[in-house]
Scaffold this active site. Structure first.
Site, mmCIF file in Angstrom:
data_model
loop_
_atom_site.group_PDB
_atom_site.id
_atom_site.type_symbol
_atom_site.label_atom_id
_atom_site.label_comp_id
_atom_site.label_asym_id
_atom_site.label_seq_id
_atom_site.Cartn_x
_atom_site.Cartn_y
_atom_site.Cartn_z
ATOM 1 N N THR A 179 -3.506 -3.455 -4.720
ATOM 2 C CA THR A 179 -3.898 -5.068 -5.186
ATOM 3 C C THR A 179 -3.929 -5.901 -3.809
ATOM 4 O OG1 THR A 179 -2.473 -4.772 -7.298
ATOM 5 C CG2 THR A 179 -2.864 -6.950 -6.306
ATOM 6 N N CYS A 195 0.759 -1.261 0.180
ATOM 7 C CA CYS A 195 0.197 -0.030 0.024
ATOM 8 C C CYS A 195 0.861 1.299 0.111
ATOM 9 C CB CYS A 195 -0.730 -0.112 1.128
ATOM 10 S SG CYS A 195 -1.858 -1.210 1.456
ATOM 11 N N ARG A 247 10.325 -3.156 -11.115
ATOM 12 C CA ARG A 247 10.138 -2.717 -12.860
ATOM 13 C C ARG A 247 10.502 -3.872 -14.002
ATOM 14 N NH1 ARG A 247 12.219 3.206 -11.345
ATOM 15 N NH2 ARG A 247 10.176 4.143 -10.628
ATOM 16 N N ARG A 293 -6.983 -17.950 -41.597
ATOM 17 C CA ARG A 293 -8.048 -17.138 -42.136
ATOM 18 C C ARG A 293 -7.930 -16.506 -43.641
ATOM 19 N NH1 ARG A 293 -13.278 -15.007 -41.883
ATOM 20 N NH2 ARG A 293 -13.361 -12.877 -42.502
ATOM 21 N N GLN A 317 -6.789 -5.307 -34.721
ATOM 22 C CA GLN A 317 -6.872 -5.128 -36.094
ATOM 23 C C GLN A 317 -6.815 -6.006 -37.143
ATOM 24 O OE1 GLN A 317 -7.765 -1.832 -36.777
ATOM 25 N NE2 GLN A 317 -7.883 -1.879 -38.848
ATOM 26 N N GLN A 374 1.285 -9.196 -48.054
ATOM 27 C CA GLN A 374 2.541 -8.261 -47.494
ATOM 28 C C GLN A 374 2.169 -7.373 -46.286
ATOM 29 O OE1 GLN A 374 4.930 -5.238 -49.530
ATOM 30 N NE2 GLN A 374 6.406 -6.651 -49.705
ATOM 31 N N GLU A 392 2.828 0.936 -11.203
ATOM 32 C CA GLU A 392 4.271 0.770 -10.322
ATOM 33 C C GLU A 392 4.935 1.906 -11.513
ATOM 34 O OE1 GLU A 392 6.128 -2.764 -9.456
ATOM 35 O OE2 GLU A 392 4.135 -3.829 -9.443
ATOM 36 N N GLY A 393 4.566 3.085 -11.546
ATOM 37 C CA GLY A 393 5.280 4.129 -12.324
ATOM 38 C C GLY A 393 4.834 4.202 -13.725
#
Length: 405
Positions: free
Chosen positions: A164, A128, A268, A293, A362, A304, A389-390
Site C-alpha cells: 500500500t 513492504c 489485526r 421498498r 441480495q 419475515q 495482513e494474514g
C-alpha cells in the site's frame, strides 16, 4: 489501566461523531468517483490533514487511548465512509506501526512525522513485507539486506509486492533477510529514506476493490541506507540473531517474533474494525432499502424472510465489533493473546464483512447489482479483508496453534 466498558466516554463519542461527519460529508460523495478513477484521492487526504484527521498527533491520541478503543472506533467510522478512500488515509499507519513496534525512540521521533508531512505538503508511507513468492510464507522471503561495515551502510536488494502506497511513499519500511539460515528469525526492518537511489515502483495493481488505494510493487536495486536506518539498532539485532543461532544449534524451539509478524499482530484488531465499518455501511443501506421498498402493498422488511436476514446481519456485526474491542483492549492492557484473540477478531470480522455485503446485494435485488447503489462496491471492497495482513486461513492456523497448546 481503565476498566473495560462497552460505553464510549464523552470524548470518544465526540471524536466518533466528528469522524462520522467527515465520512458522510466528504468521503461518501467522492467514493464512486475515486473508485472509478483507481487513483490515490490526494484532495481527500489533504482535506483530512487540514481537519487534523490525517496527522501523527491524531493517530497517536487514538493509539494511546487508555481504553484501547480509539483506533478501532476511528477505523470503523472511516471505513463506514468508504474503504478505498479510508485505506488511502490510514494506509500510512501500517508503516508507522512497523516503526513503533521495532524502532528506537529516536527512530520513532525522526521517521514517523516524515510519514505524514503536514496539511500543506501531505506525505504517505509504505510498509513492504510481501514478495511475489513470499506472502503468508514469510520464511521464503528473498529480499536481502547486507551490512557494509566499512561504510556503516545496509545494502538492500529484492522486490516487494502488494505494498500500500508502494513507490509513491515518502518513507518506505522494508522487511528484509539478514541471515538466510535462520529463516523468519533472520529478518529485520529497515527505513528507506525519501529519494534514496535504487528504490523504484514496479507494477501498479488494478484491483477488484479498494481501488482508490494505491497498491504496487517496490523494486530495490543496490539501495544503500545508513546503518541508523535499521529499526531497533544493530546491537539489538546482533543479540537477537545470536540467541536464535544458539537455539538452532541446541535444537531449541524458542519463538522469536520477526519484524513483519510483530507489525501484523499489532494491527489485526484494527483490520477487523475496518471490516466492521464496511459491513455496517452495507447493512444500513439494506435496512433503509427494506423499510422503504414496497412490494405487494407493504415494505419488504415486514416479510419475515427479509427481517430475519437483517436480524442476522445486525447480530453478526455487533459480535464482530465486540471481538475487535476485546482484542484492542487486551493489547492496550498488556494482556497476551493466549488464544490468539487478535486473530479471532480479524478472522470473524473479515468473514462477516464478506457475508453481510453479499447479503445486502441480495436484499436490494437487481438494484444491489448496479453501481447506482453502493453495496456492490462495498462487496468488492470487503473481499480484501480475508486476504491482506494474514488470510483467513492463516488466522485459523494461528488460532488452532494457540488453542492446541
Amino acid at each position: 489501566m481503565a476498566e473495560f466498558t462497552f460505553e464510549l466516554n464523552d470524548d470518544q463519542k465526540e471524536v466518533r461523531d466528528w469522524l462520522h461527519g467527515f465520512a458522510a460529508d466528504v468521503m461518501r460523495p467522492a467514493a464512486a468517483e475515486w473508485d472509478e478513477r483507481e487513483e490515490t484521492p490526494w484532495p481527500i487526504i489533504q482535506e483530512a490533514a487540514k481537519l487534523g484527521i490525517y496527522s501523527l498527533d491524531f493517530y497517536a491520541q487514538q493509539f494511546f487511548d487508555p481504553t484501547g478503543l480509539g483506533v478501532p472506533m476511528t477505523m470503523e467510522e472511516l471505513f463506514w465512509g468508504d474503504a478505498g478512500i479510508a485505506l488511502s488515509i490510514v494506509g500510512t499507519g501500517l508503516a508507522a506501526v512497523g516503526v513503533l513496534a521495532n524502532g528506537t525512540e529516536e527512530q520513532i521521533g525522526t521517521w514517523v512525522p516524515q510519514m505524514y508531512g503536514d496539511a500543506n505538503d501531505v506525505k504517505v508511507a509504505a510498509f513492504c513485507s510481501s514478495e511475489p513468492d513470499a506472502g503468508s510464507d514469510v520464511a521464503s522471503m528473498r529480499t536481502r539486506a547486507v551490512y557494509d561495515e566499512a561504510k556503516d551502510e545496509w545494502v538492500l536488494n529484492g522486490t516487494k509486492t502488494w505494498a500500500t502506497n508502494g513507490g509513491i511513499a515518502n518513507v518506505h519500511v522494508v522487511v528484509a533477510v539478514v541471515d538466510p539460515e535462520l529463516g523468519s528469525k533472520g529478518h529485520a526492518s529497515f527505513i528507506v529514506p525519501p529519494n534514496t537511489p535504487g528504490l523504484s515502483q514496479g507494477q501498479k495493481f488494478q484491483k477488484h476493490g479498494i481501488r482508490a488505494s494505491h497498491t504496487a510493487e517496490v523494486v530495490l536495486e543496490d539501495v544503500r541506507i545508513p546503518g541508523s536506518c535499521l529499526l531497533g539498532g544493530k546491537d539489538k539485532l546482533d543479540e537477537r540473531l545470536a540467541r536464535a543461532r544458539e537455539k538452532a544449534k541446541a535444537g531449541g524451539g524458542e519463538r522469536v517474533k520477526n519484524a513483519a509478524m510483530a507489525t501484523f499482530e499489532a494491527s489485526r484488531p484494527a483490520v477487523g474494525a475496518m471490516a466492521v465499518g464496511t459491513a455496517r455501511a452495507a447493512y444500513e443501506v439494506a435496512l433503509d432499502y427494506a423499510k422503504t421498498r414496497v412490494q405487494f402493498g407493504r415494505p419488504i422488511i415486514e416479510n419475515q424472510g427479509v427481517a430475519f436476514q437483517l436480524a442476522d446481519m445486525a447480530t453478526q456485526i455487533d459480535a464482530a465489533r465486540l471481538l475487535v474491542w476485546r482484542a484492542s483492549w487486551m493489547a492496550t492492557a498488556g494482556k497476551p493473546f493466549t488464544n490468539a484473540e487478535g486473530s479471532m477478531s480479524k478472522l470473524y470480522a473479515s468473514e462477516v464483512a464478506k457475508s453481510v455485503t453479499a447479503q445486502a446485494i441480495q436484499l436490494l435485488g437487481g438494484n444491489g447489482y448496479t453501481r447506482e447503489y453502493p453495496v456492490e462496491r462495498m462487496h468488492r471492497d470487503a473481499a480484501i479483508y480475508t486476504i491482506f495482513e494474514g488470510t483467513s486461513e492463516i488466522q485459523r492456523m494461528v488460532i488452532g496453534r494457540a488453542i492446541g497448546k
